[in-house]
Design a protein around this motif. Structure first.
Motif, PDB file in Angstrom:
ATOM      1  N   ASN A 124       2.144  -1.704  17.353  1.00 23.37           N
ATOM      2  CA  ASN A 124       1.867  -3.161  17.752  1.00 23.37           C
ATOM      3  C   ASN A 124       1.600  -2.823  19.355  1.00 23.37           C
ATOM      4  O   ASN A 124       2.433  -2.166  19.933  1.00 23.37           O
ATOM      5  CB  ASN A 124       2.722  -4.112  17.704  1.00 23.37           C
ATOM      6  CG  ASN A 124       3.203  -4.396  16.272  1.00 23.37           C
ATOM      7  OD1 ASN A 124       2.547  -5.054  15.538  1.00 23.37           O
ATOM      8  ND2 ASN A 124       4.012  -3.758  15.523  1.00 23.37           N
TER       9      ASN A 124
ATOM     10  N   ASN B  63       4.975 -12.136  12.833  1.00 22.99           N
ATOM     11  CA  ASN B  63       4.376 -12.006  11.619  1.00 22.99           C
ATOM     12  C   ASN B  63       4.192 -13.633  11.201  1.00 22.99           C
ATOM     13  O   ASN B  63       4.367 -14.612  12.098  1.00 22.99           O
ATOM     14  CB  ASN B  63       5.001 -11.458  10.455  1.00 22.99           C
ATOM     15  CG  ASN B  63       6.480 -12.172  10.155  1.00 22.99           C
ATOM     16  OD1 ASN B  63       6.948 -13.048  10.638  1.00 22.99           O
ATOM     17  ND2 ASN B  63       7.456 -11.310   9.439  1.00 22.99           N
TER      18      ASN B  63
ATOM     19  N   VAL C 220       7.577  -8.824  15.838  1.00 23.85           N
ATOM     20  CA  VAL C 220       7.378  -7.572  15.069  1.00 23.85           C
ATOM     21  C   VAL C 220       7.344  -6.329  16.187  1.00 23.85           C
ATOM     22  O   VAL C 220       7.301  -5.155  15.727  1.00 23.85           O
ATOM     23  CB  VAL C 220       5.535  -7.310  14.733  1.00 23.85           C
ATOM     24  CG1 VAL C 220       5.643  -8.420  13.443  1.00 23.85           C
ATOM     25  CG2 VAL C 220       4.723  -7.865  15.793  1.00 23.85           C
TER      26      VAL C 220
ATOM     27  N   GLU D 175       0.807  -6.582   6.550  1.00 26.06           N
ATOM     28  CA  GLU D 175       1.458  -7.861   7.279  1.00 26.06           C
ATOM     29  C   GLU D 175       0.724  -8.423   8.355  1.00 26.06           C
ATOM     30  O   GLU D 175       0.400  -7.881   9.501  1.00 26.06           O
ATOM     31  CB  GLU D 175       2.772  -7.764   7.479  1.00 26.06           C
ATOM     32  CG  GLU D 175       3.477  -8.870   7.672  1.00 26.06           C
ATOM     33  CD  GLU D 175       4.923  -8.780   8.151  1.00 26.06           C
ATOM     34  OE1 GLU D 175       5.549  -9.485   7.614  1.00 26.06           O
ATOM     35  OE2 GLU D 175       5.414  -7.871   8.745  1.00 26.06           O
TER      36      GLU D 175
ATOM     37  N   ARG E 192      -0.424 -10.567  11.347  1.00 28.98           N
ATOM     38  CA  ARG E 192       0.563 -10.645  12.785  1.00 28.98           C
ATOM     39  C   ARG E 192      -0.332 -11.430  13.860  1.00 28.98           C
ATOM     40  O   ARG E 192      -1.616 -11.109  13.700  1.00 28.98           O
ATOM     41  CB  ARG E 192       0.890  -9.350  13.424  1.00 28.98           C
ATOM     42  CG  ARG E 192       1.604  -8.421  12.324  1.00 28.98           C
ATOM     43  CD  ARG E 192       1.483  -6.847  12.886  1.00 28.98           C
ATOM     44  NE  ARG E 192       1.263  -5.882  12.010  1.00 28.98           N
ATOM     45  CZ  ARG E 192       0.880  -4.842  11.971  1.00 28.98           C
ATOM     46  NH1 ARG E 192       0.906  -4.255  13.201  1.00 28.98           N
ATOM     47  NH2 ARG E 192       0.472  -3.798  11.123  1.00 28.98           N
TER      48      ARG E 192
ATOM     49  N   SER F 280      -3.286 -17.146   9.061  1.00 33.34           N
ATOM     50  CA  SER F 280      -3.324 -15.816   9.487  1.00 33.34           C
ATOM     51  C   SER F 280      -4.208 -14.801   8.306  1.00 33.34           C
ATOM     52  O   SER F 280      -4.499 -13.720   8.554  1.00 33.34           O
ATOM     53  CB  SER F 280      -1.855 -15.252   9.404  1.00 33.34           C
ATOM     54  OG  SER F 280      -1.351 -15.161   7.927  1.00 33.34           O
TER      55      SER F 280
ATOM     56  N   GLY G 240      -2.424  -5.678  16.716  1.00 35.67           N
ATOM     57  CA  GLY G 240      -1.606  -5.300  15.559  1.00 35.67           C
ATOM     58  C   GLY G 240      -2.384  -4.182  14.597  1.00 35.67           C
ATOM     59  O   GLY G 240      -3.311  -4.677  13.744  1.00 35.67           O
TER      60      GLY G 240
END
Length: 238
Positions: free
Chosen positions: A34, A61, A67, A139, A141, A159, A193
């Motif tokens: 990140n 997230n 994160v 995932e 982000r 997202s 991310g």
């Protein structure tokens, strides 16, 4: 004739294995991570004998859990400012505060690379949820808080889109610009991310950018547009 066919097939398979091995050997492995760059310029003068505060969104997230470990943000990395995570009516935000007579521009970057072992669970202070690093790099982000999304989608639904613009928020307090001062404060926030690349396979990259100007006479929470984009993964050398 049959033996010749089998030999050619075996040769082709062996050649493919060799090619894939060579490609894997010379393809860079990028660890998931990140990266958040913050630039806030043209801040007005602070109030005398008071506390001046600027707050910006946090990478998180879809459920709003950060994160990047909160401890990575805390401290005095920015000259003249103290940084910390603060609870707000909209959720957690990154707050910069100063009690000085001058509020310098804010420019700082935060980088956190996840563990190399995809099956190893990260220490509690380094993970937002009980996910393995393998699951975390898949995932979605983005920067939160999220005040509004197109068509009133949930944050989880938004997202998963490939791109779009939603409404986030920044905060200003403790500044005393002169009434005739028509200057603006520029917020430039850039979050990436990165899912990483391993064994020729590149994971998705999630990006959110805020590039907006806020009138220096504003005070309190100010809604700002945030541009969200997902860069699709695929074969690493493409």
């Amino acid at each position: 004739m049959k033996v010749d066919f089998v030999f050619k097939a075996f040769t082709a398979i062996f050649a493919m294995i060799v090619i894939l091995f060579l490609l894997s050997a010379f393809t860079e492995t990028v660890l998931p991570g990140n990266f958040y760059r913050i630039s806030i310029t043209d801040l007005p003068g602070p109030a005398v004998n008071g506390t001046t505060t600027v707050m910006v969104p946090l990478p998180a997230n879809a459920t709003g859990e950060p994160v990047i470990p909160e401890g990575a943000f805390s401290g005095d990395r920015v000259v003249g400012w103290q940084a910390e995570i603060r609870e707000t009516p909209y959720g957690k935000m990154l707050a910069f505060t100063t009690t000085g007579e001058y509020a310098p521009d804010i420019s700082v970057s935060f980088e956190v690379v996840q563990t190399e072992d995809e099956l190893q669970r990260l220490p509690l202070h380094q993970r937002p949820t009980n996910l393995t690093a393998w699951e975390m790099k898949r995932e979605p982000r983005l920067l939160v808080p999220v005040l509004a999304t197109p068509d009133n989608m949930s944050v989880a639904e938004f997202s998963r889109v490939s791109s779009g613009t939603y409404t986030s928020v920044v905060f200003l307090d403790g500044f005393v610009p002169s009434p005739e001062d028509a200057a603006v404060v520029t917020f430039s926030l850039d979050y990436r991310g990165v899912g990483g690349t391993k064994r020729l396979m590149r994971e998705n990259t999630w990006t959110t950018m805020v590039n907006t100007a806020v009138v220096s006479t504003e005070s309190g929470f100010v809604p700002v547009p945030a541009d969200y984009r997902v860069i699709a993964g695929g074969i690493g050398f493409l």
